[in-house]
Design an enzyme around this catalytic site. Structure first.
Site, PDB file in Angstrom:
ATOM      1  N   GLY A  85      85.878  28.528 -28.957  1.00  7.95           N
ATOM      2  CA  GLY A  85      86.878  28.694 -27.913  1.00  7.95           C
ATOM      3  C   GLY A  85      86.320  29.474 -26.750  1.00  7.95           C
ATOM      4  N   GLN A 128      86.144  34.358 -19.079  1.00  2.19           N
ATOM      5  CA  GLN A 128      84.789  34.457 -19.647  1.00  2.19           C
ATOM      6  C   GLN A 128      83.744  33.741 -18.797  1.00  2.19           C
ATOM      7  OE1 GLN A 128      86.157  33.255 -23.808  1.00  2.19           O
ATOM      8  NE2 GLN A 128      84.527  34.720 -24.247  1.00  2.19           N
ATOM      9  N   CYS A 139      83.053  37.035 -30.522  1.00  2.00           N
ATOM     10  CA  CYS A 139      83.434  36.591 -29.180  1.00  2.00           C
ATOM     11  C   CYS A 139      82.160  36.356 -28.383  1.00  2.00           C
ATOM     12  CB  CYS A 139      84.293  37.665 -28.516  1.00  2.00           C
ATOM     13  SG  CYS A 139      84.793  37.250 -26.835  1.00  2.00           S
ATOM     14  N   LEU A 140      82.114  35.246 -27.646  1.00  2.00           N
ATOM     15  CA  LEU A 140      80.917  34.929 -26.856  1.00  2.00           C
ATOM     16  C   LEU A 140      80.644  35.998 -25.798  1.00  2.00           C
ATOM     17  CD1 LEU A 140      81.465  31.082 -26.378  1.00  2.00           C
ATOM     18  CD2 LEU A 140      79.820  32.196 -27.907  1.00  2.00           C
ATOM     19  N   HIS A 176      93.265  34.459 -30.050  1.00  2.00           N
ATOM     20  CA  HIS A 176      92.102  35.131 -29.455  1.00  2.00           C
ATOM     21  C   HIS A 176      91.915  34.706 -27.987  1.00  2.00           C
ATOM     22  CE1 HIS A 176      87.724  36.579 -29.837  1.00  2.00           C
ATOM     23  NE2 HIS A 176      87.748  35.935 -28.677  1.00  2.00           N
ATOM     24  N   GLU A 177      91.977  33.390 -27.741  1.00  2.00           N
ATOM     25  CA  GLU A 177      91.723  32.894 -26.377  1.00  2.00           C
ATOM     26  C   GLU A 177      92.859  33.263 -25.427  1.00  2.00           C
ATOM     27  OE1 GLU A 177      88.788  32.108 -25.807  1.00  2.00           O
ATOM     28  OE2 GLU A 177      88.202  31.809 -27.897  1.00  2.00           O
ATOM     29  N   HIS A 191      92.553  36.690 -24.148  1.00  5.11           N
ATOM     30  CA  HIS A 191      91.590  36.809 -23.039  1.00  5.11           C
ATOM     31  C   HIS A 191      92.284  36.657 -21.679  1.00  5.11           C
ATOM     32  CE1 HIS A 191      87.493  37.166 -24.543  1.00  5.11           C
ATOM     33  NE2 HIS A 191      87.654  36.188 -25.413  1.00  5.11           N
TER      34      HIS A 191
HETATM   35 NI    NI Z   1      86.435  35.746 -27.054  1.00  8.02          NI
END
Ligand code: NI
Length: 171
Positions: free
Chosen positions: A46, A51, A97-98, A139-140, A143
């Site tokens: 995701g 991000q 998380c990226l 989670h997304e 963000h």
């Molecule tokens: Ni993340």
């Protein structure tokens, strides 16, 4: 089509509240394509607008296959996604998380959610997600409100991570 730079912990854009998307225009379609390319390159599940440096309410979701012998679905794009209902029980699973590479922590989240969003084709969607997929949406969508998974871990764990996070923010 372009792979974008993934913003890392410490970048203020990750703490911004993202803006709703009023119209699905060329710019949004191009952003969606970039985000799909970026997610594929990073091999993630995701990715949210902030991000890639965009304060827009857009996420892309690409859950792993439900079982090893099942095919993975195509990644999907959601605009203005929101959680309209959460259903228990609370479950604790490891997340990463990226934008916070190398850190994995267990996070408590509800087992199932009801999601409302708009598709890239402009359709209004409402659907249920559970387990891993529910977790990805939670989670997304966090963000989009400037919330990171490390905000949801216990104070002891966070204290242990404090130094690594500070170093990451200063890079
Ligand atoms: Ni993340």
């Amino acid at each position: 089509m372009a792979v974008r730079e993934i913003r890392k912990y410490g970048d203020p854009v990750l703490r911004a509240k993202a803006n709703p998307i009023a119209d699905v225009d060329e710019e949004i379609r191009a952003l969606a394509t970039d985000m799909l390319d970026t997610l594929a390159k990073a091999e993630g599940v995701g990715l949210a607008g902030p991000q890639v440096g965009e304060e827009r309410r857009i996420i892309v979701v690409h859950p792993p296959p439900p079982a090893d012998d099942e095919e993975r679905e195509e990644p999907r794009v959601y605009l203005n996604p929101e959680i309209v209902e959460k259903r228990g029980p609370q479950e604790t699973e490891e997340e990463g998380c990226l934008s916070i590479p190398g850190i994995y922590e267990t996070v408590r989240r509800p087992h199932a959610v009801r999601v409302r969003a708009r598709s890239l084709e402009g359709e209004d969607l409402e659907f249920d997600a559970e387990g891993m997929l529910a977790r990805i949406f939670l989670h997304e969508i966090d963000h989009l409100d400037g919330v990171l998974f490390i905000d949801k871990i216990g104070p002891m764990r966070r204290a242990l991570l404090k130094r690594r996070l500070k170093e990451m923010a200063e890079e």
